[in-house]
Write a protein that holds these residues in place. Structure first.
Motif, PDB file in Angstrom:
ATOM      1  N   SER A 170       0.820  -1.219   0.000  1.00 39.77           N
ATOM      2  CA  SER A 170       0.000   0.000   0.000  1.00 39.77           C
ATOM      3  C   SER A 170       0.850   1.264   0.000  1.00 39.77           C
ATOM      4  O   SER A 170       0.376   2.326  -0.389  1.00 39.77           O
ATOM      5  N   GLY A 171       2.110   1.159   0.406  1.00 36.25           N
ATOM      6  CA  GLY A 171       2.955   2.342   0.467  1.00 36.25           C
ATOM      7  C   GLY A 171       3.949   2.469  -0.660  1.00 36.25           C
ATOM      8  O   GLY A 171       4.646   3.471  -0.776  1.00 36.25           O
ATOM      9  N   ALA A 172       4.026   1.462  -1.519  1.00 36.84           N
ATOM     10  CA  ALA A 172       5.011   1.489  -2.602  1.00 36.84           C
ATOM     11  C   ALA A 172       4.720   2.632  -3.559  1.00 36.84           C
ATOM     12  O   ALA A 172       3.674   2.688  -4.190  1.00 36.84           O
ATOM     13  N   GLY A 173       5.631   3.559  -3.648  1.00 36.52           N
ATOM     14  CA  GLY A 173       5.516   4.673  -4.578  1.00 36.52           C
ATOM     15  C   GLY A 173       4.636   5.814  -4.122  1.00 36.52           C
ATOM     16  O   GLY A 173       4.629   6.867  -4.739  1.00 36.52           O
ATOM     17  N   THR A 174       3.863   5.630  -3.065  1.00 35.64           N
ATOM     18  CA  THR A 174       2.945   6.690  -2.651  1.00 35.64           C
ATOM     19  C   THR A 174       3.235   7.218  -1.252  1.00 35.64           C
ATOM     20  O   THR A 174       3.141   8.410  -1.017  1.00 35.64           O
TER      21      THR A 174
END
Length: 102
Positions: A33-37
């Protein structure tokens, strides 16, 4: 007369391994859910993954060391259970943070 612990140590080991596996699943979801954002979610996911791997390795090491000795393995001491409850609570708070900030 020696004490026969039966299958209790193996069941306790499996319960700890399930806990570590659940923590790892949470880590994967936080990282995904946190990859890249969100670098915060990514960082929390990495922290939870490290905690899960440490839990898996530590429980296995304790079990092997105690299983070789003459005493029955005790993986359910009060101190260890409090630590595990704290870790699970911490991961739950991380998950709550991830859901609220979505």
């Amino acid at each position: 007369m020696t004490r026969d612990p039966g299958l209790q140590p193996e069941r306790t080991l499996l319960a700890w391994r399930r806990t570590a596996l659940g923590l790892m699943a949470n880590a994967v979801l936080l990282i995904a859910s946190g990859a890249g954002t969100s670098p915060v979610r990514l960082g929390l996911g990495i922290v939870v993954a490290v905690v899960a791997l440490c839990c898996w390795a530590a429980v296995g090491a304790v079990y092997r060391n105690l299983h070789r000795s003459s005493q029955a393995p005790n993986l359910g001491s009060e101190r260890v259970l409090r630590l595990a409850a704290g870790i699970v609570l911490m991961v739950g708070l991380f998950d709550l943070y991830a859901v609220v900030t979505r």
